[in-house]
Every structure is written in structure tokens, then in C-alpha cells.
Motif scaffolding. Sequence first.
Motif, short mmCIF file in Angstrom:
data_model
loop_
_atom_site.label_atom_id
_atom_site.label_comp_id
_atom_site.label_asym_id
_atom_site.label_seq_id
_atom_site.Cartn_x
_atom_site.Cartn_y
_atom_site.Cartn_z
N ARG A 1 -0.20 28.20 -4.39
CA ARG A 1 0.34 26.91 -4.83
C ARG A 1 1.87 27.03 -4.91
O ARG A 1 2.42 28.09 -4.64
CB ARG A 1 -0.23 26.53 -6.21
N LYS B 1 -10.53 25.09 1.69
CA LYS B 1 -9.19 24.93 1.15
C LYS B 1 -8.17 25.22 2.25
O LYS B 1 -8.49 25.87 3.25
CB LYS B 1 -8.95 25.87 -0.03
N TYR C 1 -4.31 26.75 3.21
CA TYR C 1 -3.30 27.70 2.75
C TYR C 1 -2.14 27.76 3.74
O TYR C 1 -2.34 27.71 4.96
CB TYR C 1 -3.90 29.10 2.62
N LEU D 1 -4.02 19.03 5.31
CA LEU D 1 -3.48 19.66 4.11
C LEU D 1 -2.88 18.63 3.16
O LEU D 1 -3.10 18.68 1.95
CB LEU D 1 -2.43 20.71 4.50
N ILE D 2 -2.13 17.67 3.71
CA ILE D 2 -1.50 16.65 2.87
C ILE D 2 -2.56 15.78 2.20
O ILE D 2 -2.48 15.49 1.00
CB ILE D 2 -0.54 15.79 3.71
N TYR E 1 -5.63 16.62 1.54
CA TYR E 1 -6.31 17.49 0.57
C TYR E 1 -5.49 17.55 -0.71
O TYR E 1 -6.04 17.46 -1.82
CB TYR E 1 -6.48 18.88 1.18
N ASP E 2 -4.17 17.70 -0.59
CA ASP E 2 -3.32 17.81 -1.77
C ASP E 2 -3.23 16.49 -2.52
O ASP E 2 -3.17 16.46 -3.75
CB ASP E 2 -1.93 18.28 -1.35
N LYS F 1 -5.63 15.32 -5.53
CA LYS F 1 -5.40 15.73 -6.92
C LYS F 1 -4.84 14.60 -7.76
O LYS F 1 -4.94 14.62 -8.98
CB LYS F 1 -4.44 16.92 -6.96
N CYS G 1 4.49 11.63 1.33
CA CYS G 1 3.23 12.01 1.98
C CYS G 1 2.77 10.92 2.95
O CYS G 1 2.39 11.20 4.09
CB CYS G 1 2.13 12.24 0.93
#
Length: 220
Positions: free
Chosen positions: A118, A145, A147, A182-183, A185-186, A189, A213
Amino acid sequence: MSPRLLKIANMVRHSTLVDIGTDHAHLPIYLAQGGRVCNVLATDIALEPLERGRQNAAYADVLHIVDFKQGAGLEGVTPLKYETCTISGMGGEMIAGILQNSPDVAKGFKQLVLSPQRSVPKLRRFLHDNGFSINNEEIVEDNGKFYNILDCSPNPQEPYDDAGYEFGQILLEGRHPLLGSLIRYDMKKYENINMDALPGERRAELEKYIKLCLEVLEWL
């Protein structure tokens, strides 16, 4: 070997290696068995995982290549003895702290392969602020996930703009095929956050991030 560790292994360019936070020592064992490295120091702050790694290395018959040392970060690592340093499995701020606490050792590597769990933007900024360059960057999906993996060296580099630090300049320039995933996924949150309940400064920060984003996703 997980997809993440395989991607890290594929980035390693030199035959002498320090693996920080080695845990089960899967990465150095894989590289040693493949003839990719001839001298490895595997370290971990905790004794139990270090002993598991040593047992794994003995079973793989690579103890003549892989040495083990208990310690925090780069403490006890001989400057200029190893060419590549790998650090993964911890947050970006912790990785930055490891490099900051042992600057002479960190600047002595030819290559640093860093894969934070993170706080990736904070790590990118730290690297530029402290005379490191990001020469390549990858994204890997592992067990659902995403990375980031940064291939760095101790050479100054021109700073990025906000989007470059947030998402990775190299990933943006190359329109990396996993960047959009990835964006998204983030961003999950923040789906259920009540923006009105946040302090003003944090709300403005989050709104700026979400706007950035969406702009990048539209561009991709």
C-alpha cells in the motif's frame, strides 16, 4: 512461487542479492535454483520465518548460495557487497523508512526492486525526493489483488506530476493493461464512504483523488 514473486524474480538483473523480509525465502531459493544468483543474503526481523526459510533452502540444497540473517531492514548489510535489493510484503512507508534508515547501504545497490502492499504514491515521492529513479514499473494480479513492482536505482530523476505519482508515470505512458483494473479495484474502498461526514481537508483530498481516477480511466 506466487505470480507476484515470479514478477519480482524476473526483474532481478544481478547475481548478488539482498532479500529484505524474506519470510519463507521462496524468492532467493527460486533464483538460486535457476542459476540467477550466486550470493544471497536473506533477512527477516522475526526469527521463526527466518528459520523456515533456512529449512526450505536446506531442502532445496542452496545453503551454499543463500545466507540468512535476523535483523530489521538493511541493518547489518555490508555496503556495496550486493548489487540488487528486493523488498516486498510491507507498506510503502515502511519500505521508505528502511531506505531512509540506512542511506549508505541503500545508495550502494545498483538495483532496488520494491513491491509495496500500500502507499505506493508516497513511496514514489520518497524515491524522487531522496535521489532514486524509477526505471520500470509493473502491475501484477495475485489472488484477486493488484500489486505494483518498482525497478529502481540510486540516480536522481525528474519529478512526476500528480497523476504520475498517484498511478505511476511509466504505467500511464505505456497504458499498462492492468492499470484500469488496479484503479477500479482501489476505488471500491471508497464506494460506501459518506463524504459529508469527512473532515473538510480529507474530503477535498478524496474528491481530488476520485476525480483524477475517473479522468485516467476515461483516458485509458
